[in-house]
Design a protein around this motif. Structure first.
Motif, PDB file in Angstrom:
ATOM      1  N   ALA A 294       0.845  -1.196   0.000  1.00  0.00           N
ATOM      2  CA  ALA A 294       0.000   0.000   0.000  1.00  0.00           C
ATOM      3  C   ALA A 294       0.877   1.242   0.000  1.00  0.00           C
ATOM      4  O   ALA A 294       1.948   1.267   0.613  1.00  0.00           O
ATOM      5  N   GLY A 295       0.437   2.252  -0.733  1.00  0.00           N
ATOM      6  CA  GLY A 295       1.199   3.491  -0.813  1.00  0.00           C
ATOM      7  C   GLY A 295       2.242   3.486  -1.905  1.00  0.00           C
ATOM      8  O   GLY A 295       2.952   4.483  -2.088  1.00  0.00           O
ATOM      9  N   GLN A 296       2.353   2.384  -2.639  1.00  0.00           N
ATOM     10  CA  GLN A 296       3.323   2.293  -3.724  1.00  0.00           C
ATOM     11  C   GLN A 296       2.616   1.894  -5.014  1.00  0.00           C
ATOM     12  O   GLN A 296       1.620   1.159  -4.993  1.00  0.00           O
ATOM     13  N   ASP A 297       3.135   2.389  -6.144  1.00  0.00           N
ATOM     14  CA  ASP A 297       2.577   1.998  -7.432  1.00  0.00           C
ATOM     15  C   ASP A 297       2.757   0.496  -7.646  1.00  0.00           C
ATOM     16  O   ASP A 297       3.682  -0.130  -7.108  1.00  0.00           O
ATOM     17  N   ALA A 298       1.858  -0.098  -8.431  1.00  0.00           N
ATOM     18  CA  ALA A 298       1.901  -1.535  -8.685  1.00  0.00           C
ATOM     19  C   ALA A 298       1.769  -1.795 -10.182  1.00  0.00           C
ATOM     20  O   ALA A 298       1.284  -0.950 -10.950  1.00  0.00           O
ATOM     21  N   THR A 299       2.176  -2.985 -10.583  1.00  0.00           N
ATOM     22  CA  THR A 299       2.126  -3.377 -11.989  1.00  0.00           C
ATOM     23  C   THR A 299       1.453  -4.739 -12.122  1.00  0.00           C
ATOM     24  O   THR A 299       1.739  -5.664 -11.357  1.00  0.00           O
ATOM     25  N   VAL A 300       0.552  -4.837 -13.096  1.00  0.00           N
ATOM     26  CA  VAL A 300      -0.137  -6.092 -13.416  1.00  0.00           C
ATOM     27  C   VAL A 300       0.389  -6.599 -14.750  1.00  0.00           C
ATOM     28  O   VAL A 300       0.473  -5.845 -15.726  1.00  0.00           O
ATOM     29  N   SER A 301       0.743  -7.882 -14.788  1.00  0.00           N
ATOM     30  CA  SER A 301       1.146  -8.518 -16.034  1.00  0.00           C
ATOM     31  C   SER A 301       0.040  -9.463 -16.478  1.00  0.00           C
ATOM     32  O   SER A 301      -0.555 -10.166 -15.650  1.00  0.00           O
ATOM     33  N   TYR A 302      -0.231  -9.504 -17.784  1.00  0.00           N
ATOM     34  CA  TYR A 302      -1.254 -10.425 -18.259  1.00  0.00           C
ATOM     35  C   TYR A 302      -0.915 -10.914 -19.665  1.00  0.00           C
ATOM     36  O   TYR A 302      -0.232 -10.240 -20.433  1.00  0.00           O
ATOM     37  N   VAL A 303      -1.410 -12.108 -19.973  1.00  0.00           N
ATOM     38  CA  VAL A 303      -1.220 -12.733 -21.277  1.00  0.00           C
ATOM     39  C   VAL A 303      -2.594 -13.139 -21.786  1.00  0.00           C
ATOM     40  O   VAL A 303      -3.409 -13.702 -21.033  1.00  0.00           O
ATOM     41  N   THR A 304      -2.876 -12.881 -23.050  1.00  0.00           N
ATOM     42  CA  THR A 304      -4.176 -13.220 -23.626  1.00  0.00           C
ATOM     43  C   THR A 304      -4.037 -14.398 -24.590  1.00  0.00           C
ATOM     44  O   THR A 304      -2.982 -14.622 -25.182  1.00  0.00           O
ATOM     45  N   ALA A 305      -5.114 -15.149 -24.722  1.00  0.00           N
ATOM     46  CA  ALA A 305      -5.149 -16.250 -25.687  1.00  0.00           C
ATOM     47  C   ALA A 305      -5.135 -15.683 -27.098  1.00  0.00           C
ATOM     48  O   ALA A 305      -5.606 -14.562 -27.339  1.00  0.00           O
ATOM     49  N   PRO A 306      -4.598 -16.423 -28.081  1.00  0.00           N
ATOM     50  CA  PRO A 306      -4.502 -15.907 -29.453  1.00  0.00           C
ATOM     51  C   PRO A 306      -5.849 -15.481 -30.032  1.00  0.00           C
ATOM     52  O   PRO A 306      -5.920 -14.529 -30.823  1.00  0.00           O
ATOM     53  N   GLU A 307      -6.931 -16.180 -29.651  1.00  0.00           N
ATOM     54  CA  GLU A 307      -8.239 -15.866 -30.236  1.00  0.00           C
ATOM     55  C   GLU A 307      -8.948 -14.707 -29.549  1.00  0.00           C
ATOM     56  O   GLU A 307     -10.012 -14.272 -30.001  1.00  0.00           O
ATOM     57  N   PHE A 308      -8.357 -14.188 -28.469  1.00  0.00           N
ATOM     58  CA  PHE A 308      -9.042 -13.131 -27.712  1.00  0.00           C
ATOM     59  C   PHE A 308      -8.771 -11.768 -28.341  1.00  0.00           C
ATOM     60  O   PHE A 308      -7.620 -11.402 -28.612  1.00  0.00           O
ATOM     61  N   ALA A 353      -0.713   4.061  -6.899  1.00  0.00           N
ATOM     62  CA  ALA A 353      -0.703   3.780  -5.466  1.00  0.00           C
ATOM     63  C   ALA A 353      -2.015   4.163  -4.803  1.00  0.00           C
ATOM     64  O   ALA A 353      -2.431   3.536  -3.819  1.00  0.00           O
ATOM     65  N   GLU A 354      -2.698   5.191  -5.329  1.00  0.00           N
ATOM     66  CA  GLU A 354      -3.946   5.641  -4.707  1.00  0.00           C
ATOM     67  C   GLU A 354      -5.051   4.599  -4.776  1.00  0.00           C
ATOM     68  O   GLU A 354      -6.038   4.687  -4.043  1.00  0.00           O
ATOM     69  N   GLY A 355      -4.879   3.584  -5.645  1.00  0.00           N
ATOM     70  CA  GLY A 355      -5.907   2.564  -5.776  1.00  0.00           C
ATOM     71  C   GLY A 355      -5.793   1.422  -4.785  1.00  0.00           C
ATOM     72  O   GLY A 355      -6.736   0.633  -4.639  1.00  0.00           O
ATOM     73  N   LEU A 356      -4.655   1.287  -4.116  1.00  0.00           N
ATOM     74  CA  LEU A 356      -4.454   0.184  -3.182  1.00  0.00           C
ATOM     75  C   LEU A 356      -4.879   0.600  -1.776  1.00  0.00           C
ATOM     76  O   LEU A 356      -4.420   1.620  -1.270  1.00  0.00           O
ATOM     77  N   PRO A 357      -5.735  -0.185  -1.126  1.00  0.00           N
ATOM     78  CA  PRO A 357      -6.174   0.164   0.230  1.00  0.00           C
ATOM     79  C   PRO A 357      -4.999   0.210   1.198  1.00  0.00           C
ATOM     80  O   PRO A 357      -4.129  -0.666   1.177  1.00  0.00           O
ATOM     81  N   ASN A 358      -4.985   1.213   2.048  1.00  0.00           N
ATOM     82  CA  ASN A 358      -3.884   1.362   2.999  1.00  0.00           C
ATOM     83  C   ASN A 358      -3.766   0.183   3.953  1.00  0.00           C
ATOM     84  O   ASN A 358      -2.678  -0.130   4.429  1.00  0.00           O
ATOM     85  N   ALA A 359      -4.884  -0.468   4.239  1.00  0.00           N
ATOM     86  CA  ALA A 359      -4.867  -1.572   5.198  1.00  0.00           C
ATOM     87  C   ALA A 359      -4.316  -2.849   4.594  1.00  0.00           C
ATOM     88  O   ALA A 359      -4.061  -3.819   5.319  1.00  0.00           O
ATOM     89  N   GLY A 360      -4.122  -2.881   3.262  1.00  0.00           N
ATOM     90  CA  GLY A 360      -3.620  -4.086   2.624  1.00  0.00           C
ATOM     91  C   GLY A 360      -4.627  -5.214   2.682  1.00  0.00           C
ATOM     92  O   GLY A 360      -5.829  -5.016   2.861  1.00  0.00           O
ATOM     93  N   GLY A 361      -4.147  -6.442   2.523  1.00  0.00           N
ATOM     94  CA  GLY A 361      -5.020  -7.600   2.560  1.00  0.00           C
ATOM     95  C   GLY A 361      -4.838  -8.489   1.348  1.00  0.00           C
ATOM     96  O   GLY A 361      -3.890  -8.332   0.571  1.00  0.00           O
ATOM     97  N   GLU A 362      -5.754  -9.442   1.181  1.00  0.00           N
ATOM     98  CA  GLU A 362      -5.693 -10.397   0.082  1.00  0.00           C
ATOM     99  C   GLU A 362      -6.725 -10.041  -0.968  1.00  0.00           C
ATOM    100  O   GLU A 362      -7.887  -9.806  -0.640  1.00  0.00           O
ATOM    101  N   PHE A 363      -6.310 -10.043  -2.220  1.00  0.00           N
ATOM    102  CA  PHE A 363      -7.166  -9.579  -3.304  1.00  0.00           C
ATOM    103  C   PHE A 363      -7.064 -10.527  -4.503  1.00  0.00           C
ATOM    104  O   PHE A 363      -6.217 -11.417  -4.562  1.00  0.00           O
ATOM    105  N   LEU A 364      -7.933 -10.282  -5.477  1.00  0.00           N
ATOM    106  CA  LEU A 364      -7.889 -10.958  -6.762  1.00  0.00           C
ATOM    107  C   LEU A 364      -7.844  -9.918  -7.861  1.00  0.00           C
ATOM    108  O   LEU A 364      -8.413  -8.820  -7.718  1.00  0.00           O
ATOM    109  N   LEU A 365      -7.199 -10.242  -8.961  1.00  0.00           N
ATOM    110  CA  LEU A 365      -7.218  -9.403 -10.155  1.00  0.00           C
ATOM    111  C   LEU A 365      -8.160 -10.032 -11.166  1.00  0.00           C
ATOM    112  O   LEU A 365      -8.097 -11.240 -11.422  1.00  0.00           O
ATOM    113  N   GLY A 366      -9.054  -9.235 -11.733  1.00  0.00           N
ATOM    114  CA  GLY A 366      -9.999  -9.735 -12.717  1.00  0.00           C
ATOM    115  C   GLY A 366      -9.972  -8.915 -13.985  1.00  0.00           C
ATOM    116  O   GLY A 366      -9.962  -7.677 -13.928  1.00  0.00           O
TER     117      GLY A 366
END
Length: 415
Positions: A294-308, A353-366
């Motif tokens: 929390a309080g730091q910028d983050a990066t998401v990596s993703y890979v898509t299927a060829p047909e998507f 960083a403004e998008g991450l809750p300060n309290a932290g915790g466990e999340f999912l990316l969708g």
């Protein structure tokens, strides 16, 4: 895959009820010894649709949707879609694990009241692709009483024609069904379990006594669950039918006489749906880059299927592990607007960083696909380390409030 259909109707007498005042756990089969249900399709009728209530429900979740969602979300179910036409409501919930394989979600309604001008009667539907197979759920509310038998059948046929079904698992066309099935071909395509329960209509309110009013209406099985499994035609002469890997078998089919807030009794059915998966891999695979704090910028990596095929309106949301529906995100980013790199088939998206809750915790990316109107990828749980300033508050943080969401419009989605 276990499929639970819940058919519930409220009488006009009870249209003023604002919210359920009983536990829905028994109706949903929660805590039952049977294997857990994968999908819940829930149809309700004559939900309070007085003007003030209806306007309120447009701005906020209606009480029934909120109550059912609250009961299922902690157990790992997500509301896939919902559609309401005045007092007719249809909800679809799924276990999280199936979400990346539920695609092309669409909803539709057909009015039949007042010759098609009013939505007090008619049908609402949710259609989707489940592991590559077409599935549809339909909730119908048709004219009552014996003298309207022909009108009921005409309305049901009209609903099917207007909504252009291919593969259907519909809910309840109406009373006097067995006699009608002998006469009409389109009804002969549907199956129903044995009626081993008493007629579900018409009861005195708050009792298990049939109508004792002056009208003394005859008891009837007006609340019904039907299904149909149908192969789609092959596009090529030697092609194997695309829906050939689908079978549906009935488990239980019963009413619930303990519920007495209406002159109808709820009816539920549990099915085993077997499908030969035509889609076995998610269209998008997501993961966090490095350690998130929390309080730091983050990066998401993703890979898509060829047909998507991605869209400028696709977005990635950050969700609590027990999120309720696709809009129940903590924050989100537009995929194309926030892309920072793309190489070797993998793309990376910037999350401020403004998008991450300060309290932290466990999340999912969708990953939400606007074209398919569904989450086409879910990550493994992502741990966000709390901000040092909020470590003392972490134990008491129960979820993202509206103030913690991004101060911008919600992304467009059909939920």
């Amino acid at each position: 895959m276990a499929l639970h259909l819940w058919r519930r109707e409220f009488s006009a007498t009870n249209a003023g009820i604002r919210k359920p005042f009983f536990s829905v756990a028994a109706l949903l089969g929660l805590g039952a010894p049977e294997p857990p249900v994968d999908l819940y399709a829930i149809g309700l009728q004559e939900v309070n649709c007085r003007i003030l209530s209806f306007i309120s429900d447009l701005a906020f979740e209606d009480p029934w949707t909120a109550s059912l969602t609250a009961a299922l979300a902690p157990l790992g179910y997500v509301r896939v879609s919902s559609i309401r036409m005045q007092g007719i409501l249809l909800l679809l919930f799924s276990k999280q694990a199936h979400l990346p394989f539920i695609r092309g979600v669409r909803s539709q309604f057909t009015r039949t009241g007042l010759h098609g001008y009013w939505g007090n009667k008619g049908g609402v539907s949710i259609r989707l692709s489940l592991y590559g197979h077409s599935v549809c759920f339909l909730n119908c509310h048709l004219p009552a009483h014996q003298e309207n038998a022909k009108q009921r059948l005409d309305d049901f046929e009209h609903i099917l024609e207007m909504q252009q079904f291919r593969e259907d698992l519909p809910l309840r066309p109406g009373p006097r069904l067995n006699m009608a099935k002998k006469k009409l071909f389109f009804l002969q395509e549907f199956s129903e379990g044995p009626l081993k329960f008493k007629p579900t209509y018409k009861f005195d309110l708050h009792s298990d006594e049939y109508d004792t009013s002056e009208k003394k209406r005859k008891p009837a099985w007006t609340d019904r669950i039907l299904w149909r499994v149908k192969c789609l035609p092959c596009s090529k002469p030697k092609e194997v039918p695309r829906e050939g890997g689908v079978s549906l078998s009935l488990g239980s089919y019963t009413s619930h006489m303990d519920y007495d807030i209406s002159d109808h009794k709820p009816v539920t059915g549990t099915f085993e749906l077997k499908v030969q998966p035509l889609q076995e891999e998610p269209l998008v695979v997501l993961c966090p880059v490095g350690t998130w704090s929390a309080g730091q910028d983050a990066t998401v990596s993703y890979v898509t299927a060829p047909e998507f095929a991605s869209s400028p309106w696709d977005w990635i949301g950050l969700y609590r592990v027990s999120f309720r529906h696709v809009n129940d995100y903590v924050t989100y980013v537009w995929v194309q607007d926030n892309e920072i790199s793309a190489e070797d088939g993998a793309k990376q998206v910037y999350l401020g960083a403004e998008g991450l809750p300060n309290a932290g915790g466990e999340f999912l990316l969708g990953y939400y696909s606007n074209a398919l109107r569904s989450l086409v990828g879910l990550s493994q749980p992502v741990q966000v380390q709390p901000s040092p300033k909020s470590a003392e508050q972490q134990a008491g943080w129960s979820g993202a409030s509206s103030a913690e969401r991004l101060p911008c419009e919600r992304p467009p989605c059909d939920f």
